[in-house]
Motif scaffolding. Structure first.
Motif, PDB file in Angstrom:
ATOM      1  N   ASN A 121       5.621  -9.256  -9.182  1.00  0.00           N
ATOM      2  CA  ASN A 121       4.438  -8.524  -8.741  1.00  0.00           C
ATOM      3  C   ASN A 121       4.033  -7.445  -9.740  1.00  0.00           C
ATOM      4  OD1 ASN A 121       3.857  -9.446  -5.766  1.00  0.00           O
ATOM      5  ND2 ASN A 121       6.066  -9.227  -5.895  1.00  0.00           N
ATOM      6  N   LEU A 122       4.993  -6.922 -10.476  1.00  0.00           N
ATOM      7  CA  LEU A 122       4.704  -5.900 -11.477  1.00  0.00           C
ATOM      8  C   LEU A 122       4.180  -6.485 -12.782  1.00  0.00           C
ATOM      9  CD1 LEU A 122       7.739  -3.483 -10.942  1.00  0.00           C
ATOM     10  CD2 LEU A 122       5.387  -3.188 -10.173  1.00  0.00           C
ATOM     11  N   THR A 123       4.063  -7.823 -12.864  1.00  0.00           N
ATOM     12  CA  THR A 123       3.485  -8.443 -14.062  1.00  0.00           C
ATOM     13  C   THR A 123       1.976  -8.635 -13.937  1.00  0.00           C
ATOM     14  OG1 THR A 123       3.774 -10.740 -13.308  1.00  0.00           O
ATOM     15  CG2 THR A 123       5.637  -9.710 -14.450  1.00  0.00           C
ATOM     16  N   TYR A 168       5.004   2.368  -7.899  1.00  0.00           N
ATOM     17  CA  TYR A 168       5.581   1.662  -9.044  1.00  0.00           C
ATOM     18  C   TYR A 168       4.593   1.544 -10.196  1.00  0.00           C
ATOM     19  CZ  TYR A 168       9.100   0.206  -5.579  1.00  0.00           C
ATOM     20  OH  TYR A 168      10.082   0.183  -4.616  1.00  0.00           O
ATOM     21  N   TYR A 169       3.329   1.288  -9.878  1.00  0.00           N
ATOM     22  CA  TYR A 169       2.329   1.165 -10.937  1.00  0.00           C
ATOM     23  C   TYR A 169       1.986   2.530 -11.541  1.00  0.00           C
ATOM     24  CZ  TYR A 169       1.190  -3.777 -11.011  1.00  0.00           C
ATOM     25  OH  TYR A 169       1.244  -5.136 -11.217  1.00  0.00           O
ATOM     26  N   LYS A 170       1.979   3.549 -10.712  1.00  0.00           N
ATOM     27  CA  LYS A 170       1.693   4.899 -11.219  1.00  0.00           C
ATOM     28  C   LYS A 170       2.741   5.335 -12.231  1.00  0.00           C
ATOM     29  CE  LYS A 170       1.241   9.707  -9.710  1.00  0.00           C
ATOM     30  NZ  LYS A 170       1.281  10.637  -8.537  1.00  0.00           N
ATOM     31  N   LEU A 171       4.013   5.005 -11.965  1.00  0.00           N
ATOM     32  CA  LEU A 171       5.105   5.394 -12.863  1.00  0.00           C
ATOM     33  C   LEU A 171       5.320   4.388 -13.988  1.00  0.00           C
ATOM     34  CD1 LEU A 171       7.687   6.653 -10.184  1.00  0.00           C
ATOM     35  CD2 LEU A 171       6.166   8.035 -11.620  1.00  0.00           C
ATOM     36  N   ASN A 172       4.567   3.268 -13.957  1.00  0.00           N
ATOM     37  CA  ASN A 172       4.659   2.235 -14.992  1.00  0.00           C
ATOM     38  C   ASN A 172       6.105   1.756 -15.161  1.00  0.00           C
ATOM     39  OD1 ASN A 172       3.599   0.516 -16.993  1.00  0.00           O
ATOM     40  ND2 ASN A 172       4.090   1.977 -18.613  1.00  0.00           N
ATOM     41  N   LEU A 173       6.734   1.361 -14.047  1.00  0.00           N
ATOM     42  CA  LEU A 173       8.156   1.036 -14.046  1.00  0.00           C
ATOM     43  C   LEU A 173       8.423  -0.393 -14.510  1.00  0.00           C
ATOM     44  CD1 LEU A 173       9.250   2.594 -10.618  1.00  0.00           C
ATOM     45  CD2 LEU A 173       9.275   3.654 -12.888  1.00  0.00           C
ATOM     46  N   PHE A 215       0.791  -1.226   0.000  1.00  0.00           N
ATOM     47  CA  PHE A 215       0.000   0.000   0.000  1.00  0.00           C
ATOM     48  C   PHE A 215       0.828   1.283   0.000  1.00  0.00           C
ATOM     49  CE2 PHE A 215      -2.800  -3.305   1.674  1.00  0.00           C
ATOM     50  CZ  PHE A 215      -3.891  -3.149   0.827  1.00  0.00           C
ATOM     51  N   VAL A 216       2.150   1.151   0.044  1.00  0.00           N
ATOM     52  CA  VAL A 216       3.009   2.332  -0.048  1.00  0.00           C
ATOM     53  C   VAL A 216       3.853   2.302  -1.319  1.00  0.00           C
ATOM     54  CG1 VAL A 216       4.890   3.634   1.025  1.00  0.00           C
ATOM     55  CG2 VAL A 216       3.104   2.625   2.459  1.00  0.00           C
ATOM     56  N   LEU A 217       4.529   1.194  -1.569  1.00  0.00           N
ATOM     57  CA  LEU A 217       5.451   1.124  -2.700  1.00  0.00           C
ATOM     58  C   LEU A 217       4.777   0.717  -4.009  1.00  0.00           C
ATOM     59  CD1 LEU A 217       8.587  -0.439  -0.962  1.00  0.00           C
ATOM     60  CD2 LEU A 217       8.232   1.936  -1.640  1.00  0.00           C
TER      61      LEU A 217
END
Length: 474
Positions: free
Chosen positions: A256-258, A92-97, A86-88
């Motif tokens: 997790n970013l996938t 990461y998703y907002k910046l589409n990293l 809920f913090v990181l």
């Protein structure tokens, strides 16, 4: 020979999964799995990815020296996963990293960005080499030494196996293979426990009561503030270990970013965050049961906790079935750690250092280079082998991941700018200062820093960045 057969059969299964799931091996699929991974599959696979071969071997043996107090750290893990979710993750998703260290470039500057990526590359290469070394060393000791196979060949072949099934699909393949590996690992440990309970002549409920009544089943330490097993030291260390080793680690965050969306990624992380207490409780209970079995048989306990499970499981002391199960669990846990690390290292080097997101030829060359570098480090660790592997890893992480904690904390908690040219020096100086402080305090008081060293290291980095910050909003 059974252990070798298990490795070969398991390798064949991984190759099959790789061929079925890799498809066209574009960089987008290799780095981000096209952002189409089902969250529940990522969550289940992350249990195996987070629990390495080190956990499989070392955690049962922990009860010999520190009882079940490791559960205190696992309770801290739960809080840490919620912080990351809920913090990181929203950031990461907002910046589409593609790599999480890109954030440091946008927030603090180019040198800060390269410093963060550099600490990750150093830390992940080293810790992965240590973890995968443990598996290779056990295979060497109990099987390959008798066949006259040199350790150099063992390392080379094992690393080559990981490279072969990962090189095509990268993270897209790993989301699927991690599911297989987590299943194999959990089935293996449960069946080994079942076998040990049978050897003790107990039923399941009797075994549970025997473990609970054993003196080594102590979980909480509230009264001894000097002890490294004190609850608050262990709990807070668990929180920060997860924030750093998951939230600030490209290896753990890449899967997790996938996920298809931020909400899916948060469900994934919170779900597998709760799994660590029961899973580690299984491993610790196995350790207590093995100590009971040793006492029943009049067998002396090994000098190192890391040797408790292999003493029974890898030598045939519990039968050939347990040898197979032990090998399966070790292979599943070890390969799951090594394959994801090599993929993350390749991603970070291509994107963060070379700044080339779409160059497939570069990606293939870097992937080979990371495999070679890991093999070399494994051989170096074999040459200078020392004490408990899991403690060595967490101590190393306290030094190398501390600057990452300080960098991200400064970026997230303040709106100050820094003198970007000086940041690398601050990040290098902080671990050195921590090392000197630990030596001085140990020599004068006899107290050694434990896992709390990570918090001290991150705090010193934060303080150093604050002293060189410029006034004004970012």
């Amino acid at each position: 020979m059974m252990m070798i057969a298990v490795v070969l059969v398991y390798f064949a299964l991984l190759l099959l999964f790789s061929r079925l799931t890799s498809g066209r091996a574009t960089n987008e699929a290799f780095f981000r799995a096209n952002r189409h991974s089902p969250w529940w599959m990522v969550a289940f696979g992350m249990v195996g990815a987070s629990i390495s071969g080190v956990t499989f071997v070392s955690v049962p043996g922990m009860v010999m020296g520190m009882d079940m107090t490791y559960i205190q750290t696992c309770l801290g893990f739960i809080v840490g996963y919620f912080v990351v979710a809920f913090v990181l993750l929203p950031l990461y998703y907002k910046l589409n990293l593609t790599t999480i260290y890109s954030y440091l470039g946008e927030r603090l500057g180019k040198r800060s960005y390269l410093t963060g990526a550099g600490f990750f590359l150093l830390s992940k290469l080293t810790t992965t080499a240590i973890k995968f070394y443990l598996f290779c060393a056990i295979l060497q000791r109990f099987v390959l030494d008798a066949l006259g196979v040199p350790f150099v060949l063992t390392v080379g072949v094992m690393v080559a196996i990981v490279w072969l099934y990962t090189r095509r699909g990268g993270i897209k393949t790993l989301v699927w293979t991690d599911t297989l590996q987590t299943t194999c690992m959990l089935v293996a440990v449960c069946l080994i426990i079942y076998k040990v309970i049978g050897e003790l002549g107990l039923g399941w409920m009797e075994a549970a009561r025997a473990v609970a009544a054993d003196s080594h089943s102590r979980v909480f330490v509230w009264d001894d503030w000097v002890s490294t097993q004190n609850f608050w030291k262990q709990f807070l260390s668990g929180v920060f270990i997860v924030v750093v080793m998951t939230g600030l680690d490209q290896d753990m965050m890449q899967k997790n970013l996938t996920c298809r969306s931020l909400r899916d990624a948060q469900k994934d992380m919170c779900t597998y965050g709760f799994a660590f207490v029961p899973v580690n409780l299984l491993f610790l209970s196995l350790g207590v049961l093995l100590m009971m079995l040793a006492a029943q048989r009049g067998v002396a306990l090994p000098a190192k906790g890391d040797e408790l499970l292999p003493m029974f499981a890898a030598t045939g002391g519990l039968g050939d079935t347990v040898v197979v199960l032990f090998t399966l669990g070790m292979v599943a846990a070890s390969f799951s750690t090594a394959d994801s690390a090599m993929t993350a290292l390749t991603t970070s080097f291509c994107v963060d250092v070379c700044r080339k997101l779409t160059d497939e030829r570069l990606r293939k060359r870097v992937f080979v280079g990371m495999a070679v570098a890991m093999a070399v480090l494994m051989l170096l660790f074999h040459w200078m082998n020392s004490s408990s592997v899991i403690d060595a890893i967490y101590t190393l992480v306290s030094y190398t991941y501390g600057p990452l904690l300080g960098l991200f904390a400064f970026g997230l908690l303040t709106d100050r700018k820094v003198n970007d040219r000086i940041v690398p020096y601050i990040c290098v100086a902080s671990p050195i200062v921590c090392f000197v402080l630990d030596k001085i305090i140990a020599s004068t008081t006899g107290y050694h820093f434990g896992y709390e060293l990570l918090m001290l290291n991150g705090g010193l980095t934060f303080l150093g960045l604050w002293t060189i910050c410029r006034l004004g909003k970012r």
